[in-house]
Design a protein around this motif. Sequence first.
Motif, short mmCIF file in Angstrom:
data_model
loop_
_atom_site.label_atom_id
_atom_site.label_comp_id
_atom_site.label_asym_id
_atom_site.label_seq_id
_atom_site.Cartn_x
_atom_site.Cartn_y
_atom_site.Cartn_z
N LEU A 250 6.55 -6.41 9.71
CA LEU A 250 6.03 -5.38 9.82
C LEU A 250 5.52 -4.78 8.31
CD1 LEU A 250 5.45 -2.70 11.65
CD2 LEU A 250 7.31 -1.83 10.83
N LEU A 251 6.07 -5.27 7.43
CA LEU A 251 5.52 -4.87 5.93
C LEU A 251 4.19 -5.83 5.67
CD1 LEU A 251 8.80 -5.12 3.85
CD2 LEU A 251 7.30 -2.86 4.31
N ALA A 252 4.40 -7.13 6.42
CA ALA A 252 3.05 -8.15 6.01
C ALA A 252 1.95 -7.28 6.89
CB ALA A 252 3.64 -9.36 6.73
N LEU A 253 2.23 -6.81 8.12
CA LEU A 253 1.18 -6.27 8.97
C LEU A 253 0.48 -4.98 8.29
CD1 LEU A 253 -0.33 -6.59 11.50
CD2 LEU A 253 1.44 -5.16 12.62
N SER A 254 1.49 -4.17 7.57
CA SER A 254 1.08 -2.95 7.12
C SER A 254 -0.06 -3.55 5.76
CB SER A 254 2.12 -1.87 6.66
OG SER A 254 2.81 -2.80 5.62
N TRP A 255 0.44 -4.36 4.96
CA TRP A 255 -0.12 -4.73 3.82
C TRP A 255 -1.56 -5.31 4.35
CZ3 TRP A 255 -2.62 -9.11 2.07
CH2 TRP A 255 -2.97 -9.22 0.80
N ALA A 256 -1.53 -6.00 5.40
CA ALA A 256 -2.88 -6.59 5.83
C ALA A 256 -4.02 -5.32 6.21
CB ALA A 256 -2.65 -7.70 6.84
N LEU A 257 -3.20 -4.55 7.03
CA LEU A 257 -4.13 -3.48 7.48
C LEU A 257 -4.63 -2.41 6.54
CD1 LEU A 257 -4.92 -1.82 10.16
CD2 LEU A 257 -2.80 -0.51 9.90
N GLY A 258 -3.73 -2.37 5.44
CA GLY A 258 -4.31 -1.50 4.18
C GLY A 258 -5.31 -2.30 3.46
N GLU A 259 -5.34 -3.56 3.29
CA GLU A 259 -6.34 -4.12 2.51
C GLU A 259 -7.58 -4.34 3.45
OE1 GLU A 259 -6.51 -6.28 -0.36
OE2 GLU A 259 -4.94 -5.13 -0.82
N ALA A 260 -7.44 -4.41 4.72
CA ALA A 260 -8.79 -4.37 5.40
C ALA A 260 -9.53 -3.07 5.72
CB ALA A 260 -8.54 -4.99 6.94
N THR A 261 -8.62 -1.79 5.79
CA THR A 261 -9.03 -0.46 6.07
C THR A 261 -9.15 0.40 4.86
OG1 THR A 261 -6.89 0.17 6.73
CG2 THR A 261 -8.47 -0.66 8.41
N GLY A 262 -8.55 -0.06 3.94
CA GLY A 262 -8.37 0.71 2.45
C GLY A 262 -7.29 1.68 2.71
N LEU A 263 -6.38 1.92 3.89
CA LEU A 263 -5.27 2.84 3.87
C LEU A 263 -4.29 2.58 2.87
CD1 LEU A 263 -5.12 2.99 7.83
CD2 LEU A 263 -6.03 4.70 6.36
N PRO A 264 -3.53 3.42 2.48
CA PRO A 264 -2.31 3.19 1.50
C PRO A 264 -1.56 2.18 2.02
CG PRO A 264 -2.84 5.43 1.78
CD PRO A 264 -3.57 4.89 2.87
N HIS A 265 -1.06 1.20 1.31
CA HIS A 265 -0.22 0.14 1.59
C HIS A 265 0.56 -0.54 0.21
CE1 HIS A 265 -3.96 -1.58 -0.03
NE2 HIS A 265 -3.36 -2.84 -0.42
N PRO A 266 1.68 -1.08 0.63
CA PRO A 266 2.37 -1.59 -0.69
C PRO A 266 1.55 -2.42 -1.47
CG PRO A 266 3.64 -1.65 1.62
CD PRO A 266 2.03 -1.71 1.82
N SER A 267 2.05 -2.50 -2.76
CA SER A 267 1.34 -3.28 -3.89
C SER A 267 2.03 -4.76 -3.60
CB SER A 267 1.47 -2.97 -5.15
OG SER A 267 2.90 -2.87 -5.56
N LEU A 268 1.18 -5.66 -4.13
CA LEU A 268 1.70 -7.27 -4.20
C LEU A 268 3.12 -7.35 -4.86
CD1 LEU A 268 -1.64 -9.26 -4.94
CD2 LEU A 268 -0.32 -9.09 -2.80
N THR A 269 3.23 -6.52 -5.97
CA THR A 269 4.78 -6.79 -6.54
C THR A 269 5.68 -6.08 -5.69
OG1 THR A 269 3.68 -6.49 -8.79
CG2 THR A 269 6.12 -6.15 -8.68
N TRP A 270 5.43 -5.22 -4.93
CA TRP A 270 6.45 -4.57 -4.02
C TRP A 270 6.68 -5.44 -2.75
CZ3 TRP A 270 10.12 -1.24 -3.96
CH2 TRP A 270 10.68 -0.57 -2.84
N MET A 271 5.56 -6.11 -2.30
CA MET A 271 5.69 -6.89 -1.12
C MET A 271 6.65 -8.16 -1.60
SD MET A 271 4.11 -5.95 1.45
CE MET A 271 3.86 -7.56 2.55
N ALA A 272 6.37 -8.66 -2.71
CA ALA A 272 7.32 -9.72 -3.30
C ALA A 272 8.73 -9.53 -3.24
CB ALA A 272 6.71 -10.20 -4.55
N ALA A 273 8.93 -8.19 -3.74
CA ALA A 273 10.40 -7.79 -3.76
C ALA A 273 11.01 -7.37 -2.32
CB ALA A 273 10.50 -6.56 -4.70
N THR A 274 10.10 -6.93 -1.44
CA THR A 274 10.74 -6.74 -0.14
C THR A 274 10.39 -7.90 1.18
OG1 THR A 274 8.53 -5.50 0.36
CG2 THR A 274 10.67 -4.31 -0.32
#
Length: 351
Positions: A250-274
């Motif tokens: 779910l985190l991976a999906l939210s990050w990819a959605l944010g990258e494509a649409t510009g919506l707020p999403h976790p940073s790469l550092t936060w993604m690595a930690a979670t």
Amino acid sequence: MSVLVALIVTLGMLVIVPMGLRLIDEPDRPAGQARHDEQAGQAGRTGPVRPRPPGLRLLRRAWPLLAAPGVLALWLPRSPLATALACAYALATLALALHAPARLAVTRSLAPAEVAVLTALVTPSVAGLALVAERGGHTLFGFEPGILALTVPHFHFAGFTAALVAGLVCRTTGGRTARFAALSVPLGTLLVLLGYFVDDWAELAGALVLTAGMWAVALLTWRELRTTAPDRVTRALLGVSAAVLVATMLLALSWALGEATGLPHPSLTWMAATHGLGNALGFALCSLLAWRRLRALPERHETRARRPLSRNPRNPRNPRNFRDPRNPRNPINPRIPRTAPHPTPRTELPA
């Protein structure tokens, strides 16, 4: 490369990959090909017979030694020495990838479970190539070293482990959902890789396919495998891996959605930690430990069945001990009072 990412990659190189390789069976020839080779051998024709390719046994045993240069390269600063050590590890992943076409030539099968296993054999080579470029401080296909540093753990866990577990689940449970998982995980991994070269929307499509496949794996693990696991530890490992997988994807999906649409999403550092840490410990490690325990069960039962009975005369399990009057289980032991037999009821009328 950050310390956290280096720790995750170290776990993947030294623990996850060798543990996963032990779960991959040696390929078997199809029945028709085996009969053809046997007939050709009996007829004295050696040309059409196809020998088996070298198995994974050597790679399984030597992998900690082969992975040691890659682990050392992670903790060295970017330099020619670190690049040379990363090249040594990349050659090991290339040898693993070359086993995929050899396995396909033997099995001649593109069944969903087999496709997942082939994907697991190939994907570490992508991580090895990215590691060489990242340790050298060079761009690869236009990607900066920072992105390449995250590509290395991605293809150790989302590539190797996810595809391997999907194949194991498909081979064990069967059914449409299992086949869907075994095909969508390799397809999603490929689409995510292609999305790096196309755009964020293509990467989002790959993330959707990969998430659907991984959630199918989590569903089958929770409903089919966990409920039939033989002990509490295995059930706990399977349950943790399924629950963590739902959250991390779910985190991976939210990050990819944010990258494509510009919506707020976790940073790469936060993604690595979670996402990264959860996939490494909660999914990959717990899943492979559970599958290792499941694979060890038949061997344990077989070893227990082969174990000879003790020759100790005091052992109640010894059949010879039944004649020993000292054995309390002996039916003729004088120490055990024998009850009189019950009289047989008469069924005929008296004269």
